[in-house]
Design a protein around this motif. Structure first.
Motif, PDB file in Angstrom:
ATOM      1  N   GLU A 127     -15.791  40.215  96.924  1.00  0.00           N
ATOM      2  CA  GLU A 127     -14.715  39.613  96.433  1.00  0.00           C
ATOM      3  C   GLU A 127     -14.235  38.099  96.932  1.00  0.00           C
ATOM      4  OE1 GLU A 127     -10.969  42.227  97.155  1.00  0.00           O
ATOM      5  OE2 GLU A 127     -11.933  43.810  96.561  1.00  0.00           O
ATOM      6  N   ARG A 152      -8.372  51.323 100.989  1.00  0.00           N
ATOM      7  CA  ARG A 152      -9.788  51.487 101.463  1.00  0.00           C
ATOM      8  C   ARG A 152      -9.838  50.765 102.947  1.00  0.00           C
ATOM      9  NH1 ARG A 152     -10.193  49.391  96.554  1.00  0.00           N
ATOM     10  NH2 ARG A 152     -10.888  50.920  94.659  1.00  0.00           N
ATOM     11  N   CYS A 153      -8.773  50.117 103.103  1.00  0.00           N
ATOM     12  CA  CYS A 153      -8.874  49.375 104.603  1.00  0.00           C
ATOM     13  C   CYS A 153      -8.557  50.213 105.756  1.00  0.00           C
ATOM     14  CB  CYS A 153      -7.644  48.267 104.461  1.00  0.00           C
ATOM     15  SG  CYS A 153      -7.758  47.264 105.861  1.00  0.00           S
ATOM     16  N   CYS A 167      -7.503  39.585 102.030  1.00  0.00           N
ATOM     17  CA  CYS A 167      -7.010  40.465 100.893  1.00  0.00           C
ATOM     18  C   CYS A 167      -5.728  40.772 101.285  1.00  0.00           C
ATOM     19  CB  CYS A 167      -8.220  41.495 100.736  1.00  0.00           C
ATOM     20  SG  CYS A 167      -8.172  42.774 101.853  1.00  0.00           S
ATOM     21  N   PRO A 168      -5.154  41.551 100.198  1.00  0.00           N
ATOM     22  CA  PRO A 168      -3.669  42.138 100.545  1.00  0.00           C
ATOM     23  C   PRO A 168      -3.911  43.451 101.294  1.00  0.00           C
ATOM     24  CG  PRO A 168      -4.450  42.526  98.143  1.00  0.00           C
ATOM     25  CD  PRO A 168      -5.346  41.653  98.786  1.00  0.00           C
ATOM     26  N   THR A 169      -5.094  43.981 101.434  1.00  0.00           N
ATOM     27  CA  THR A 169      -5.632  45.455 101.890  1.00  0.00           C
ATOM     28  C   THR A 169      -5.030  46.445 100.879  1.00  0.00           C
ATOM     29  OG1 THR A 169      -3.424  46.251 103.033  1.00  0.00           O
ATOM     30  CG2 THR A 169      -4.973  44.820 104.205  1.00  0.00           C
ATOM     31  N   CYS A 170      -5.672  47.517 100.797  1.00  0.00           N
ATOM     32  CA  CYS A 170      -5.260  48.772 100.169  1.00  0.00           C
ATOM     33  C   CYS A 170      -5.835  50.074 100.911  1.00  0.00           C
ATOM     34  CB  CYS A 170      -6.138  48.494  98.575  1.00  0.00           C
ATOM     35  SG  CYS A 170      -7.929  48.652  98.546  1.00  0.00           S
TER      36      CYS A 170
HETATM   37  S1  SF4 Z   1     -10.890  46.702  98.405  1.00  0.00           S
HETATM   38 FE1  SF4 Z   1     -11.318  46.170 100.374  1.00  0.00          FE
HETATM   39  S2  SF4 Z   1     -11.243  43.883 100.375  1.00  0.00           S
HETATM   40 FE2  SF4 Z   1     -10.263  44.661  98.364  1.00  0.00          FE
HETATM   41  S3  SF4 Z   1      -8.029  44.940  98.852  1.00  0.00           S
HETATM   42 FE3  SF4 Z   1      -8.853  46.715  99.335  1.00  0.00          FE
HETATM   43  S4  SF4 Z   1      -9.564  46.598 101.645  1.00  0.00           S
HETATM   44 FE4  SF4 Z   1      -9.256  44.511 100.839  1.00  0.00          FE
END
Ligand code: SF4
Length: 355
Positions: free
Chosen positions: A309, A272-273, A267-270
């Motif tokens: 995901e 929540r990471c 995943c590209p991260t966001c």
């Molecule tokens: S929600 Fe979780 S899995 Fe999806 S991009 Fe963000 S960190 Fe990654």
């Protein structure tokens, strides 16, 4: 379903133990950037390339010492070796006698007919093919003057070189037509493919550093492969050539032409990471570079969304706050400390059946 169209039928040649063209799998190749004269450094690089999936390797042969080194290098590697020679027919003959499995030399650049014949005789008696490598930047003077450095001029140069070899009854030929921009490269290969059944070595030359090089190669090589053109590919990057092999396999995989080793999705991260996912993804990629298991592995940033995901992955990990999870086909099967995640994943992959 494969994105690539029906492969264009070409004549098959053999480079060492690898078939090229005529329906054979698209072969992946690269070129060393060590001094060929430095046998141990060159062998080490070829072994690293082989581990990464390189099937044919090319080495520069700028002088007699390099030509002679071919014998010692060949004795220590497991894939066919092509000697890359510019102009000097004596180097081509020496490399051929030293056991090279292929020559890259343009007969039109060798000079006198007798010298060309000597190279061809040597290649014939050794069963070694010749690649004619046309480069937009170094076309024959008369062609460049009348036609400019165009795709048509590149094809004209290739046809002229093919004729020289055909006139000597030599047919184990491959052609490359490289320009540093995608449009001329693609145009030249399309034109060539419409005129001949000679197998084609496809690549975009001097493509640049990592980003420009990968992008140009993926688009240029990818467009041609998608049209069924291309029998062997070389990605060209201003980098460690192992990166070229990784890129080449990703292009083949993306087009569903050939697969090798695990496919890693991440995943590209966001926001929540909570883990260093970039490093984890890089560590897993490196650890799996030699693996030939054709599985899909997911590296996801968070436990909440990650497994869902990446449902289509065979196996994956997702990071959390202190702990992480291992999941299979979207279902969490194990929890562990975050710093154990990579090891847990690699152990699990080790235990999986695969090719
Ligand atoms: S929600 Fe979780 S899995 Fe999806 S991009 Fe963000 S960190 Fe990654």
């Amino acid at each position: 379903m494969s994105l690539a169209g029906k492969r264009k039928q070409t004549r098959q040649i053999r480079v060492g133990n690898v078939n090229v063209g005529g329906g054979a799998p698209v072969a992946v190749q690269s070129m060393t950037n060590t001094y060929t004269q430095d046998v141990s450094a060159t062998v080490a690089q070829i072994r690293a390339l082989t581990d990464a999936g390189c099937e044919i390797v090319r080495v520069a042969v700028p002088d007699m010492e390099a030509a002679r080194a071919v014998e010692a290098i060949k004795a220590q590697i497991d894939i066919p070796l092509i000697a890359d020679i510019h102009f000097d027919y004596r180097l081509a003959i020496a490399a051929c006698r030293a056991g090279a499995d292929g020559l890259r030399i343009n007969p039109g650049n060798i000079g006198e007919a007798g010298k060309i014949r000597a190279v061809v005789d040597c290649a014939k008696s050794s069963g070694v093919p010749i690649r004619i490598g046309v480069n937009a930047g170094s076309l024959e003077k008369d062609i460049a003057e009348t036609m400019g450095a165009t795709a048509e001029a590149m094809v004209e140069s290739a046809l002229r070189n093919i004729t020289i070899l055909h006139d000597l009854d030599f047919h184990d030929i491959k052609i490359s037509l490289k320009a540093s921009d995608v449009s001329r490269t693609v145009e030249a290969y399309r034109l060539m493919a419409s005129k001949t059944d000679v197998p084609l070595h496809v690549g975009v030359t001097e493509a640049g550093g990592l980003y420009a090089g990968i992008t140009k190669s993926a688009i240029g090589i990818g467009m041609l492969l998608a049209e069924g053109i291309g029998d062997t590919i070389r990605v060209s990057l201003t980098r460690d050539p192992v990166e070229e092999i990784r890129t080449a396999w990703e292009i083949l995989r993306a087009l569903d032409i050939r697969k090798r080793g695990p496919e890693i999705i991440s995943c590209p991260t966001c926001g929540r990471c909570r883990i260093d996912l970039f490093k984890i993804a890089e560590d897993v990629e490196k650890a799996l570079i030699k693996s030939s298991k054709t599985i899909k592995v997911a590296i996801m940033g968070c436990v909440v969304n990650g497994p869902g995901e990446a449902k289509e992955a065979d196996l994956g990990i997702a990071g959390g706050d202190g702990t992480g999870v291992l999941f299979k086909k979207g279902k969490i099967v194990k929890k562990c400390k975050q710093e154990m995640l990579v090891d847990v994943l690699l152990d699990e992959i080790d235990q999986m059946k695969g090719e």
